[in-house]
Design a protein around this motif. Structure first.
Motif, PDB file in Angstrom:
ATOM      1  N   PHE A  27       1.039  -0.983   0.253  1.00 43.17           N
ATOM      2  CA  PHE A  27      -0.001   0.014  -0.126  1.00 43.17           C
ATOM      3  C   PHE A  27       0.635   0.903   0.115  1.00 43.17           C
ATOM      4  CE2 PHE A  27      -3.065  -2.958   1.505  1.00 43.17           C
ATOM      5  CZ  PHE A  27      -3.955  -2.675   1.922  1.00 43.17           C
ATOM      6  N   TYR A  28       0.734   2.307  -0.713  1.00 40.66           N
ATOM      7  CA  TYR A  28       0.777   3.574  -0.137  1.00 40.66           C
ATOM      8  C   TYR A  28       0.042   3.878   0.794  1.00 40.66           C
ATOM      9  CZ  TYR A  28       2.825   3.326  -4.786  1.00 40.66           C
ATOM     10  OH  TYR A  28       4.140   3.519  -5.619  1.00 40.66           O
ATOM     11  N   VAL A  29       0.430   5.032   1.789  1.00 35.81           N
ATOM     12  CA  VAL A  29       0.247   5.401   2.738  1.00 35.81           C
ATOM     13  C   VAL A  29       0.443   7.240   2.106  1.00 35.81           C
ATOM     14  CG1 VAL A  29       0.059   5.853   5.228  1.00 35.81           C
ATOM     15  CG2 VAL A  29       0.867   4.264   4.313  1.00 35.81           C
ATOM     16  N   ILE A  30      -0.731   7.601   2.284  1.00 36.79           N
ATOM     17  CA  ILE A  30      -0.766   8.892   1.312  1.00 36.79           C
ATOM     18  C   ILE A  30      -1.862  10.279   2.167  1.00 36.79           C
ATOM     19  CG2 ILE A  30      -1.991  10.494  -0.538  1.00 36.79           C
ATOM     20  CD1 ILE A  30      -1.636   7.950  -2.456  1.00 36.79           C
ATOM     21  N   TYR A  31      -0.529  10.937   2.213  1.00 38.85           N
ATOM     22  CA  TYR A  31      -1.326  12.331   3.301  1.00 38.85           C
ATOM     23  C   TYR A  31      -1.763  13.278   2.273  1.00 38.85           C
ATOM     24  CZ  TYR A  31      -1.867  15.911   7.099  1.00 38.85           C
ATOM     25  OH  TYR A  31      -2.709  16.549   7.639  1.00 38.85           O
ATOM     26  N   ILE A  32      -3.044  13.719   2.489  1.00 38.81           N
ATOM     27  CA  ILE A  32      -3.637  14.492   1.948  1.00 38.81           C
ATOM     28  C   ILE A  32      -3.805  16.116   3.147  1.00 38.81           C
ATOM     29  CG2 ILE A  32      -5.572  15.495   0.100  1.00 38.81           C
ATOM     30  CD1 ILE A  32      -5.630  12.827  -0.679  1.00 38.81           C
TER      31      ILE A  32
END
Length: 166
Positions: A40-45
């Protein structure tokens, strides 16, 4: 880092997640899902203070992509100044057409939605759903252009409205 046939993002890289905005890859993690190891990519928006995990193998199907180039961001901003051609359909059809454009995720599609709903709002107040869609599309456009052009979001917003009012 795991390989993905469509794209590969690195920790710290900015990406665009359609309907959510620009995020930063914070981590790449392995998890066991249904007995299978999944990356998984862990992405912070930042704009919505949201962290999402997206399976690397699903990046194409969810529309995750890298930021557009400064040239492409400039092209999207310039397109807002083009002559607006209204679409004569009922608001529900227009709304669905615009939702589909935003989901498509391209910056040019988003600028088209902003342009169309802005001009429509000058003729008649937008229904609540369309107003929310307009606000979201505008936020997405400002966000990606600000990152791509390395400018302050307020400066981009002023430029957008200056172009819309021409």
């Amino acid at each position: 880092m795991p390989k993905n046939t469509q794209t590969e993002f690195k920790i710290g890289e900015h990406v665009v997640y359609p309907l959510q905005g620009v995020g930063t890859i914070k981590d790449v993690k392995e998890r066991v899902v249904n007995g299978k190891s999944v990356t998984f990519y862990v992405i912070y928006i930042d704009i919505s203070d949201l962290t999402v995990s997206i399976p690397v193998e699903k990046t194409g199907s969810v529309g995750l992509r890298g930021l557009v180039s400064a040239q492409e961001a400039r092209k999207a901003l310039n397109s807002i100044s083009s002559k607006y051609e209204p679409v004569n359909v009922d608001w529900k059809t227009r709304y669905q057409m615009n939702v589909d454009l935003v989901k498509e995720g391209s910056i040019c599609s988003i600028s088209k939605v902003v342009q169309g709903l802005y001009h429509r709002s000058k003729v008649k107040e937008l229904p609540v759903q369309e107003r929310k869609l307009y606000d979201n599309a505008l936020r997405l456009l400002i966000d990606e252009c600000a990152f791509s052009l390395e400018k302050d979001p307020d400066e981009i917003e002023k430029e957008i409205f200056t172009r819309l009012e021409k």
